[in-house]
Design a protein around this motif. Structure first.
Motif, short mmCIF file in Angstrom:
data_model
loop_
_atom_site.label_atom_id
_atom_site.label_comp_id
_atom_site.label_asym_id
_atom_site.label_seq_id
_atom_site.Cartn_x
_atom_site.Cartn_y
_atom_site.Cartn_z
N ILE A 290 0.84 -1.20 0.00
CA ILE A 290 0.00 0.00 0.00
C ILE A 290 0.87 1.25 0.00
CG2 ILE A 290 -1.79 1.28 1.25
CD1 ILE A 290 -2.64 -1.44 2.47
N ASP A 291 1.92 1.23 0.82
CA ASP A 291 2.81 2.39 0.94
C ASP A 291 3.50 2.71 -0.38
OD1 ASP A 291 4.10 4.41 2.69
OD2 ASP A 291 5.93 3.29 2.21
N ASN A 292 3.98 1.69 -1.08
CA ASN A 292 4.64 1.91 -2.37
C ASN A 292 3.69 2.53 -3.38
OD1 ASN A 292 7.10 0.90 -1.47
ND2 ASN A 292 6.71 -1.17 -2.22
N ALA A 293 2.46 2.03 -3.41
CA ALA A 293 1.47 2.57 -4.33
C ALA A 293 1.13 4.01 -3.95
CB ALA A 293 0.21 1.70 -4.32
N TYR A 294 1.00 4.27 -2.66
CA TYR A 294 0.68 5.62 -2.19
C TYR A 294 1.80 6.60 -2.54
CZ TYR A 294 0.18 9.46 1.14
OH TYR A 294 0.09 10.70 1.72
N ARG A 295 3.04 6.20 -2.29
CA ARG A 295 4.18 7.09 -2.59
C ARG A 295 4.30 7.38 -4.08
NH1 ARG A 295 7.79 7.81 1.61
NH2 ARG A 295 7.38 6.54 3.47
N GLU A 296 4.00 6.39 -4.90
CA GLU A 296 4.04 6.61 -6.35
C GLU A 296 3.00 7.63 -6.78
OE1 GLU A 296 3.39 4.16 -10.55
OE2 GLU A 296 3.34 3.10 -8.64
N LEU A 297 1.80 7.52 -6.23
CA LEU A 297 0.75 8.49 -6.56
C LEU A 297 1.11 9.89 -6.09
CD1 LEU A 297 -2.41 6.35 -5.74
CD2 LEU A 297 -1.67 7.09 -8.01
N VAL A 298 1.67 9.99 -4.89
CA VAL A 298 2.08 11.29 -4.37
C VAL A 298 3.18 11.89 -5.24
CG1 VAL A 298 3.21 12.47 -2.43
CG2 VAL A 298 1.38 10.80 -1.99
N ARG A 299 4.14 11.05 -5.64
CA ARG A 299 5.25 11.51 -6.47
C ARG A 299 4.74 12.06 -7.80
NH1 ARG A 299 7.95 7.37 -5.81
NH2 ARG A 299 7.39 6.18 -7.68
N LYS A 300 3.69 11.43 -8.33
CA LYS A 300 3.11 11.88 -9.60
C LYS A 300 2.03 12.94 -9.40
CE LYS A 300 3.93 7.51 -12.02
NZ LYS A 300 3.30 6.35 -12.71
N GLN A 301 1.86 13.37 -8.13
CA GLN A 301 0.83 14.36 -7.78
C GLN A 301 -0.55 13.93 -8.27
OE1 GLN A 301 2.42 18.07 -9.36
NE2 GLN A 301 3.58 18.43 -7.49
N ASN A 302 -0.81 12.65 -8.08
CA ASN A 302 -2.07 12.07 -8.59
C ASN A 302 -2.80 11.28 -7.51
OD1 ASN A 302 -3.93 11.60 -10.69
ND2 ASN A 302 -3.04 9.57 -11.09
N TYR A 303 -2.51 11.60 -6.23
CA TYR A 303 -3.16 10.82 -5.18
C TYR A 303 -4.64 11.16 -5.06
CZ TYR A 303 -5.07 9.26 -0.82
OH TYR A 303 -5.91 8.68 0.10
N SER A 304 -5.43 10.12 -4.94
CA SER A 304 -6.80 10.20 -4.48
C SER A 304 -7.11 8.84 -3.89
CB SER A 304 -7.79 10.53 -5.61
OG SER A 304 -7.91 9.44 -6.50
N HIS A 305 -8.10 8.78 -3.05
CA HIS A 305 -8.45 7.50 -2.45
C HIS A 305 -8.83 6.48 -3.52
CE1 HIS A 305 -10.03 4.59 0.39
NE2 HIS A 305 -11.19 4.60 -0.25
N SER A 306 -9.60 6.91 -4.51
CA SER A 306 -10.03 5.98 -5.56
C SER A 306 -8.85 5.50 -6.40
CB SER A 306 -11.08 6.64 -6.46
OG SER A 306 -10.57 7.79 -7.08
N GLN A 307 -7.87 6.37 -6.63
CA GLN A 307 -6.69 5.95 -7.37
C GLN A 307 -5.89 4.92 -6.59
OE1 GLN A 307 -5.38 6.56 -10.37
NE2 GLN A 307 -6.90 8.01 -11.10
N LEU A 308 -5.77 5.12 -5.29
CA LEU A 308 -5.05 4.15 -4.46
C LEU A 308 -5.78 2.81 -4.43
CD1 LEU A 308 -2.61 3.66 -2.65
CD2 LEU A 308 -3.93 4.56 -0.72
N LEU A 309 -7.09 2.86 -4.31
CA LEU A 309 -7.87 1.62 -4.35
C LEU A 309 -7.61 0.84 -5.63
CD1 LEU A 309 -11.49 2.52 -3.16
CD2 LEU A 309 -9.89 1.02 -1.98
N SER A 310 -7.60 1.54 -6.75
CA SER A 310 -7.47 0.88 -8.04
C SER A 310 -6.11 0.25 -8.24
CB SER A 310 -7.76 1.86 -9.18
OG SER A 310 -6.74 2.85 -9.26
N LYS A 311 -5.12 0.67 -7.48
CA LYS A 311 -3.78 0.10 -7.61
C LYS A 311 -3.61 -1.19 -6.82
CE LYS A 311 -0.82 3.87 -9.02
NZ LYS A 311 -0.22 3.05 -10.09
N MET A 312 -4.57 -1.53 -5.99
CA MET A 312 -4.46 -2.74 -5.18
C MET A 312 -4.88 -3.96 -6.00
SD MET A 312 -3.29 -1.64 -2.31
CE MET A 312 -2.43 -0.36 -3.27
N GLU A 313 -4.14 -5.05 -5.86
CA GLU A 313 -4.49 -6.29 -6.53
C GLU A 313 -5.42 -7.12 -5.64
OE1 GLU A 313 -0.98 -8.32 -7.78
OE2 GLU A 313 -0.46 -6.78 -9.27
N PHE A 314 -5.98 -8.16 -6.23
CA PHE A 314 -6.94 -9.00 -5.53
C PHE A 314 -6.39 -9.51 -4.20
CE2 PHE A 314 -9.45 -12.67 -4.51
CZ PHE A 314 -10.71 -12.42 -5.04
#
Length: 230
Positions: free
Chosen positions: A94-118
């Motif tokens: 979760i942290d890696n996905a979150y940091r990537e979104l922050v780095r790209k200035q593209n964080y949102s809760h829905s974006q983080l959700l969509s990056k999670m695998e099953f």
């Protein structure tokens, strides 16, 4: 297409089990290979629909108890996953996905959700994850049976059942056949049909009308019939 060309495209090693199951009939083996692809496509579509609906039900439940940005908050300082080594692997994903979104200035809760695998949604039902998130996630299955002395429909049951769906997803994603008996190698759709039934049961337990939701998408039974009639 000539079988030699078909085999050249997909490899003799991959095709050998199809030829063996078809008693050396290469034309039949090519047909079986195509039918297996159709069955994989059908089941992957259903798994994808199930994954999204499960994710959304989990999200809705945990928003109510942990806040609107719960997935981010649980891995930040003070979050329930932050310093617990038992969930370190999940936290890092979760942290890696979150940091990537922050780095790209593209964080949102829905974006983080969509990056999670099953696998993330599956592991939320394991004992430690289930406890840390407040022991509320069984509520995403309001229609599940009540547990009895002999049948426990608890978080451990859900974890194991979701793990089997995750395994199906991974088998399809890695192009493994799902039209054979694992032990004998014979043509057999029992595994595919059992997993189909499990996914349909999950939809029912979530209170989702799978017939309406999957209208026009669900042809698993028809493809299984074609395979077994070869």
């Amino acid at each position: 297409m000539r079988y030699t060309d078909f085999e050249d495209a997909f490899s003799s090693d991959r095709m050998s089990k199809y030829v063996a199951a078809c008693n050396g009939d290469t034309r039949k083996a090519m047909t079986l290979y195509r039918y297996n692809l159709q069955l994989s496509q059908e089941l992957f579509t259903l798994v994808s629909c199930f994954e999204v609906t499960l994710r959304n039900r989990i999200d809705r439940q945990l928003k109510g108890s942990l806040g609107n940005d719960w997935l981010r908050d649980i891995i930040l300082p003070g979050g329930v996953f932050y310093s617990d080594i038992r969930v370190d692997k999940t936290r890092k994903i979760i942290d890696n996905a979150y940091r990537e979104l922050v780095r790209k200035q593209n964080y949102s809760h829905s974006q983080l959700l969509s990056k999670m695998e099953f696998g993330i949604w599956k592991y939320l039902f394991s004992n430690v994850h289930y406890s840390l998130t407040g022991q509320v996630l069984l509520r995403v299955f309001p229609n599940k049976p009540r547990s009895t002395r002999t049948h426990h429909y608890d978080n451990s049951y859900m974890f194991a059942a979701l793990d089997s769906v995750n395994n199906l997803r991974n088998r399809i994603a890695h192009h493994e056949p799902i039209c054979f008996n694992k032990v004998t190698g014979a043509i057999d759709t029992s595994y595919a049909l059992a997993m189909y039934a499990r996914i349909m049961t999950f939809f029912q337990w979530m209170g989702i009308d799978s017939g309406s939701l999957l209208f026009g998408l669900d042809h698993v039974g028809q493809v299984c019939n074609k395979i077994m009639c070869l």
